[in-house]
Each structure stands twice: as structure tokens, then as C-alpha cells.
Scaffold this motif. Sequence first.
Motif, PDB file in Angstrom:
ATOM      1  N   ASP A 107       0.863  -1.174   0.000  1.00  0.00           N
ATOM      2  CA  ASP A 107       0.000   0.000   0.000  1.00  0.00           C
ATOM      3  C   ASP A 107       0.902   1.226   0.000  1.00  0.00           C
ATOM      4  O   ASP A 107       2.031   1.152  -0.454  1.00  0.00           O
ATOM      5  N   GLU A 145       0.437   2.651   4.975  1.00  0.00           N
ATOM      6  CA  GLU A 145      -0.507   2.709   6.087  1.00  0.00           C
ATOM      7  C   GLU A 145      -0.403   1.484   6.993  1.00  0.00           C
ATOM      8  O   GLU A 145      -0.414   1.622   8.216  1.00  0.00           O
ATOM      9  N   HIS A 146      -0.329   0.299   6.407  1.00  0.00           N
ATOM     10  CA  HIS A 146      -0.305  -0.924   7.214  1.00  0.00           C
ATOM     11  C   HIS A 146       0.982  -1.028   8.021  1.00  0.00           C
ATOM     12  O   HIS A 146       0.959  -1.335   9.210  1.00  0.00           O
ATOM     13  N   LYS A 165       2.965   1.398   8.935  1.00  0.00           N
ATOM     14  CA  LYS A 165       2.951   2.455   9.957  1.00  0.00           C
ATOM     15  C   LYS A 165       2.090   2.018  11.143  1.00  0.00           C
ATOM     16  O   LYS A 165       2.470   2.200  12.302  1.00  0.00           O
ATOM     17  N   TYR A 166       0.931   1.441  10.859  1.00  0.00           N
ATOM     18  CA  TYR A 166       0.050   0.931  11.913  1.00  0.00           C
ATOM     19  C   TYR A 166       0.809  -0.074  12.782  1.00  0.00           C
ATOM     20  O   TYR A 166       0.746  -0.023  14.006  1.00  0.00           O
ATOM     21  N   PRO A 190      -5.470  -1.230   8.759  1.00  0.00           N
ATOM     22  CA  PRO A 190      -5.456  -0.378   7.568  1.00  0.00           C
ATOM     23  C   PRO A 190      -4.735  -1.026   6.388  1.00  0.00           C
ATOM     24  O   PRO A 190      -3.676  -1.618   6.537  1.00  0.00           O
ATOM     25  N   ARG A 191      -5.353  -0.930   5.257  1.00  0.00           N
ATOM     26  CA  ARG A 191      -4.822  -1.309   3.948  1.00  0.00           C
ATOM     27  C   ARG A 191      -4.501  -2.777   3.778  1.00  0.00           C
ATOM     28  O   ARG A 191      -5.149  -3.622   4.342  1.00  0.00           O
TER      29      ARG A 191
END
Length: 192
Positions: free
Chosen positions: A106, A109-110, A112-113, A167-168
Motif C-alpha cells: 500500500d 498505512e499498514h 505504519k500501523y 489499515p490497507r
Amino acid sequence: AANSIAQNRQNSNPPPIDPEDAAGGIAARGRVVAQDQPDAVEGNGQARVDVKPTREIVFKDGEEYIVYRRVQGGTGNQTSKELITVGEDGSLIFNDFDHNLNVSVDHGEHSKYYVENNRLGGTIVEFEVPKWFDDFVNESTIPQYGYKSNSQNQGGTAPKLTDITTPRTSIELPPPWIEWLQEVSINGRLRN
């Protein structure tokens, strides 16, 4: 030894997909067939698959590449193995071909989460793969839910769509995908 990526792609003949099933991001017959809709969708009696859009695309020498990320390391009891080493020249060395490798596909986002919530102190390894390889991964990916009983799991060697509540997009690559990933990956770098 595993077949080369080219041999396996040539031998991979997934069942044909009805265009009506493939429209709008449906996971038809338990396979991810499109990633162009932001909403979660149902897939032919399979698990609910959160098919989120966007792949980060970069261009090098007129070719399209897709950015993959892996979160590894960390502190405390939520660490993950450091399965990828990045050389000073951006080369990637994959340290374990026997275990599955989780990657985020992605705009970050993933990963970073995960660094902020599950792998505190972890490092993000970023690298690029040719678009044709990412297409091959996409064509072969099936949902994690019901994976073992899914006839599309290719004897346990099909990639899995995982972490659908985060996320993502996150994909788990089993052997021999990791060897192929090492063959085609370029431009490795580390992010904190």
C-alpha cells in the motif's frame, strides 16, 4: 529447489474468472481479483475480504515497480524476526526461506500501523518489485480465513490476504514466494 518465478508463472493456471464476479473488487471463488474499491466485499461463500485500493507505484527505466514493506524487529514481546537484511547498495538478502514472510502492499498505512501499535521500536524495510510480479502475487492471493480448506491454496503455497481489520493491505507469502521475491526485489531501504 523451487522452480524459477518464470516457470511457476507459466505453470500457474487459475480457473477463469467470470467478469461479473470480478467487477468492483470481489474476491471471486476465494481469490482476490481486483483492488479498486475501498469497501469490504463478500466473496462467493468465502470469508469477508477487505479489499482496499492503492499500490504505491514507482517508475525506473520506463518500468513500473510496486513498493512492498515489511515491519521487523521491535521491543518487548511483540517483536518479529529480522528476515530481510538490506545492503548498503540497496540489495536485499532474505535470511529465511522456510517460514512465511508478511509484507504490506500500500502507501505505508499498514506498516505504519504495525510500527505504532504492534512492533514498537520496529524497522520498516521498503523495497520494490516489478509490477508483473505484484500482478502474479495478486492473481494467486486468497483469503486467510478458510485458507486450509480453500481449493485455491495450491498445497499451502498460495499467498494469503491477512490482517483484514487493520489499515490497507497485508499479504503473507509462503515458500517459494520468498525466493522469488529475493530474485526480483530492488532498491531496499530502512525506515523507522
